[in-house]
Design a protein around this motif. Sequence first.
Motif, short mmCIF file in Angstrom:
data_model
loop_
_atom_site.label_atom_id
_atom_site.label_comp_id
_atom_site.label_asym_id
_atom_site.label_seq_id
_atom_site.Cartn_x
_atom_site.Cartn_y
_atom_site.Cartn_z
N THR A 173 7.35 -8.34 6.53
CA THR A 173 6.18 -7.22 6.58
C THR A 173 6.69 -5.99 6.42
N TRP A 193 0.94 -1.33 -0.04
CA TRP A 193 -0.30 0.17 -0.27
C TRP A 193 0.83 1.44 -0.38
N TYR A 219 7.04 -1.22 7.36
CA TYR A 219 6.09 -0.13 7.17
C TYR A 219 6.84 0.90 7.59
N ILE A 238 -0.59 -4.56 7.49
CA ILE A 238 -1.13 -5.42 6.41
C ILE A 238 -0.95 -6.79 6.44
N LEU A 242 -5.22 -3.36 4.68
CA LEU A 242 -4.74 -2.76 5.36
C LEU A 242 -5.71 -1.82 6.53
#
Length: 113
Positions: free
Chosen positions: A57, A36, A59, A69, A80
Amino acid sequence: QVQLVESGGGLVQPGGSLRLSCVASGSFGSIYRMGWYRQAPGKQRELVAMSTNGGITNYADSVKGRFTITRAYTGNAVYLEMNSLKPEDTAVYYCHAVDLGYWGRGTQVTVSS
């Protein structure tokens, strides 16, 4: 051809929550990385969160501890979960299938009282 369709954006008050969804359709194999991104007015598009199909993941610092996520077990969808939303989270959020090079059209998230 691959299509990414986002949903779940909207208007929410500060401190509220939203859940964005992105589903990929079309002809493709597995999608290793889906993520995203967001773009606020007058600013560059920036990474929000990324996930591999193995669950690795990462971020952006600005959303760590507030956003999560996840990937569907089929691998063709990414979600999300956004909590404790702040006005500075206001942006158009885009889904990106990194390895395929495709983007969704975006979904607007507005955080305002």
